[in-house]
Design an enzyme around this catalytic site. Structure first.
Site, PDB file in Angstrom:
ATOM      1  N   GLU A 179      -5.963   2.404  -0.549  1.00  0.00           N
ATOM      2  CA  GLU A 179      -7.412   2.344  -0.249  1.00  0.00           C
ATOM      3  C   GLU A 179      -7.919   3.467   0.667  1.00  0.00           C
ATOM      4  O   GLU A 179      -8.599   3.216   1.657  1.00  0.00           O
ATOM      5  CB  GLU A 179      -7.763   0.977   0.351  1.00  0.00           C
ATOM      6  CG  GLU A 179      -7.394  -0.175  -0.567  1.00  0.00           C
ATOM      7  CD  GLU A 179      -7.769  -1.550   0.016  1.00  0.00           C
ATOM      8  OE1 GLU A 179      -8.187  -1.626   1.182  1.00  0.00           O
ATOM      9  OE2 GLU A 179      -7.637  -2.541  -0.731  1.00  0.00           O
ATOM     10  N   ASN A 221      -2.747   3.397  -4.509  1.00  0.00           N
ATOM     11  CA  ASN A 221      -3.235   2.087  -4.928  1.00  0.00           C
ATOM     12  C   ASN A 221      -4.649   1.843  -4.377  1.00  0.00           C
ATOM     13  O   ASN A 221      -4.905   2.104  -3.201  1.00  0.00           O
ATOM     14  CB  ASN A 221      -2.269   1.021  -4.358  1.00  0.00           C
ATOM     15  CG  ASN A 221      -2.497  -0.377  -4.873  1.00  0.00           C
ATOM     16  OD1 ASN A 221      -2.529  -0.597  -6.088  1.00  0.00           O
ATOM     17  ND2 ASN A 221      -2.642  -1.342  -3.972  1.00  0.00           N
ATOM     18  N   HIS A 257      -9.110  -6.433  -8.686  1.00  0.00           N
ATOM     19  CA  HIS A 257      -9.801  -7.608  -8.121  1.00  0.00           C
ATOM     20  C   HIS A 257     -11.155  -7.719  -8.812  1.00  0.00           C
ATOM     21  O   HIS A 257     -12.121  -7.049  -8.442  1.00  0.00           O
ATOM     22  CB  HIS A 257      -9.966  -7.450  -6.605  1.00  0.00           C
ATOM     23  CG  HIS A 257      -8.673  -7.456  -5.864  1.00  0.00           C
ATOM     24  ND1 HIS A 257      -7.862  -8.581  -5.808  1.00  0.00           N
ATOM     25  CD2 HIS A 257      -8.024  -6.483  -5.166  1.00  0.00           C
ATOM     26  CE1 HIS A 257      -6.774  -8.304  -5.089  1.00  0.00           C
ATOM     27  NE2 HIS A 257      -6.853  -7.038  -4.703  1.00  0.00           N
ATOM     28  N   GLU A 285      -2.873  -5.954  -8.419  1.00  0.00           N
ATOM     29  CA  GLU A 285      -3.340  -7.086  -7.588  1.00  0.00           C
ATOM     30  C   GLU A 285      -4.393  -7.902  -8.334  1.00  0.00           C
ATOM     31  O   GLU A 285      -5.422  -8.278  -7.759  1.00  0.00           O
ATOM     32  CB  GLU A 285      -3.949  -6.576  -6.267  1.00  0.00           C
ATOM     33  CG  GLU A 285      -3.037  -5.684  -5.456  1.00  0.00           C
ATOM     34  CD  GLU A 285      -3.631  -5.282  -4.106  1.00  0.00           C
ATOM     35  OE1 GLU A 285      -4.652  -5.867  -3.684  1.00  0.00           O
ATOM     36  OE2 GLU A 285      -3.062  -4.384  -3.469  1.00  0.00           O
ATOM     37  N   ASP A 287      -6.864 -10.433  -9.799  1.00  0.00           N
ATOM     38  CA  ASP A 287      -7.405 -11.795  -9.761  1.00  0.00           C
ATOM     39  C   ASP A 287      -8.819 -11.739 -10.329  1.00  0.00           C
ATOM     40  O   ASP A 287      -9.444 -10.672 -10.345  1.00  0.00           O
ATOM     41  CB  ASP A 287      -7.345 -12.467  -8.379  1.00  0.00           C
ATOM     42  CG  ASP A 287      -7.759 -11.600  -7.208  1.00  0.00           C
ATOM     43  OD1 ASP A 287      -8.563 -10.671  -7.401  1.00  0.00           O
ATOM     44  OD2 ASP A 287      -7.301 -11.871  -6.084  1.00  0.00           O
TER      45      ASP A 287
HETATM   46  C1  XIL Z   1      -4.726  -9.400   1.465  1.00  0.00           C
HETATM   47  C2  XIL Z   1      -3.864 -10.653   1.538  1.00  0.00           C
HETATM   48  O1  XIL Z   1      -3.901 -11.297   0.287  1.00  0.00           O
HETATM   49  C3  XIL Z   1      -4.349 -11.566   2.629  1.00  0.00           C
HETATM   50  O2  XIL Z   1      -3.456 -12.655   2.802  1.00  0.00           O
HETATM   51  C4  XIL Z   1      -4.501 -10.801   3.953  1.00  0.00           C
HETATM   52  O3  XIL Z   1      -5.074 -11.644   4.914  1.00  0.00           O
HETATM   53  C5  XIL Z   1      -5.369  -9.575   3.747  1.00  0.00           C
HETATM   54  O4  XIL Z   1      -4.826  -8.774   2.718  1.00  0.00           O
HETATM   55  N1  XIL Z   1      -6.051  -5.208  -1.144  1.00  0.00           N
HETATM   56  C6  XIL Z   1      -4.735  -5.092  -0.781  1.00  0.00           C
HETATM   57  C7  XIL Z   1      -3.988  -6.278  -0.302  1.00  0.00           C
HETATM   58  O5  XIL Z   1      -4.143  -4.010  -0.946  1.00  0.00           O
HETATM   59  O6  XIL Z   1      -3.003  -5.956   0.635  1.00  0.00           O
HETATM   60  C8  XIL Z   1      -4.926  -7.331   0.253  1.00  0.00           C
HETATM   61  O7  XIL Z   1      -4.151  -8.496   0.556  1.00  0.00           O
HETATM   62  C9  XIL Z   1      -6.034  -7.619  -0.711  1.00  0.00           C
HETATM   63  C10 XIL Z   1      -6.853  -6.388  -0.973  1.00  0.00           C
END
Ligand code: XIL
Length: 382
Positions: A179, A221, A257, A285, A287
């Protein structure tokens, strides 16, 4: 409807031994038991996501919550049975591995790596460099620090070498940089950016990670790269220049996401253009959240929302399946009760973003992934 499980499902009984699955019986549903040679015992069902994905050379992963793994039996069993790759949801982040300066706490991350080995899973390392979840001795917000620029540089170099060496040989893909760009496609003005006076820290991070663990695949990422726009374009320009400078970057992680309140992204185009730079790509990641009730966070407001979610899951997986360079597909956890979504996306309230419900029963979203993988592996000839 997607409620029917695949008919070639294998009925079997699994016993959980110290986190490792052992099968004590395996008989195809509706078929006579094998006469002579019983097939060798399998560690996971033939209709699991991992078994189906293996037939097309894809790894299906999950983020793992280490508060559940090993203590919650159903959670542990699903993690082992359904997935062929694991990512630490939190325990490999800097604040977790070095909460006080100079004192490493690798235990939970080591436990996950050991679990993965036992269960023949690969590990995505997440993450070496980020502006969030930093230890407070370094920075409380990722943008300010009491350390000098030279100290920041030295600390980052030490962190990358120490962590990548600690896990050397055990990590399939490292999210080296996470990020680094904001939603407007501008480089974030983090403590890293400020110490280097620009984005030069990114190339250094990849070079150091490669020196520390030469066999790991090194990834950049980020989120929203699924959509074509200023952010995706900025990351594309960065990665192209890194490749031109022969910086050891091997992959691009699309976090994935997604939310049904936005349109489905042109993911395929973006996977293709990054792959065309000579990179592996991965969904890291995924969802798919939707608007949910304020008093029951994982209950969709709209009873039809789950069908939109199924469509997003299916299209995301198929976008990956259609591209040879896409080597893994990782949902950000699997049970709605443990998802980060309801806590973070609360105004308006969103949730129900994963493929198992709060009781860890598979949802329709699980079924579409299973069916897509089975189709990809090839329907039987008639
Ligand atoms: C999130 C976790 O799921 C949470 O439990 C934590 O509190 C915060 O981080 N992008 C990412 C992940 O790269 O590491 C993040 O994970 C979600 C967004």
């Amino acid at each position: 409807m997607h409620r029917l499980r695949l008919t070639f499902a294998v009925a079997s009984t699994a016993v959980l031994l110290g986190g490792q699955l052992t099968f004590v019986g395996s008989v195809p549903a509706g078929a006579a038991p094998p006469a002579a040679k019983p097939s060798p015992p399998q560690a996971y069902p033939a209709d699991s996501l991992r078994a189906l994905a293996a037939r097309v050379g894809l790894r299906v992963g999950t983020a793992v919550n280490m508060d559940q793994l090993g203590t919650n039996e159903k959670y542990t069993q699903i993690t082992a049975q359904q997935f062929s790759s694991v990512t630490a949801e939190n325990v490999m982040k800097w604040s977790e591995v070095e909460p006080t300066r100079g004192n490493y706490t690798w235990e939970k991350a080591d436990q996950l790596v050991a679990f993965a080995k036992k269960n023949k899973q690969l590990v995505r390392g997440h993450t070496l460099l980020w502006h969030n979840q930093l230890p407070t001795w370094l920075s409380s917000d990722g943008y300010t620090t009491t350390l000098s620029n030279d100290e920041v540089k030295a600390v980052l170099k030490k962190h990358i070498f120490d962590q990548a060496r600690h896990f050397k040989g055990d990590i399939w893909q490292w999210d080296v940089v996470n990020e680094a760009f904001d939603d407007n496609g501008q480089p974030r003005q983090t403590i890293w950016y400020k110490a280097w006076g620009g984005t030069g820290y990114i190339a250094d991070a990849f070079r150091w990670a490669h020196q520390a663990d030469p066999k790991a695949l090194l990834f950049y990422n980020d989120y929203n790269l699924e959509f074509t726009g200023v952010k995706s374009d900025a990351v594309y320009a960065l990665v192209r220049s890194l490749k031109a400078q022969r910086v050891p970057i091997h992959g691009l992680g699309f976090q994935g996401h997604l939310s049904t309140q936005y349109g489905y992204p042109d993911l395929t185009n973006n996977l293709e253009r990054f792959a065309a730079l000579g990179l592996k790509v991965a969904l890291t990641e995924v969802d798919v959240r939707t608007l949910t009730k304020a008093d029951a966070v994982n209950e969709p407001v709209d009873a039809l929302a789950p069908y939109a979610q199924e469509s997003y899951w299916s299209r995301t997986l198929k976008a990956c399946l259609a591209i040879r360079a896409c080597i893994s597909f990782t949902p950000w956890g699997f049970g709605d009760a443990y998802s980060w979504v309801p806590g973070v996306f609360a105004d308006p309230q969103e949730g129900a973003a994963l493929i198992y419900d709060e009781q860890l029963n598979p949802k329709g979203q699980y079924d579409v992934l299973q069916q897509d993988l089975a189709l990809a592996a090839g329907a039987p000839r008639r």
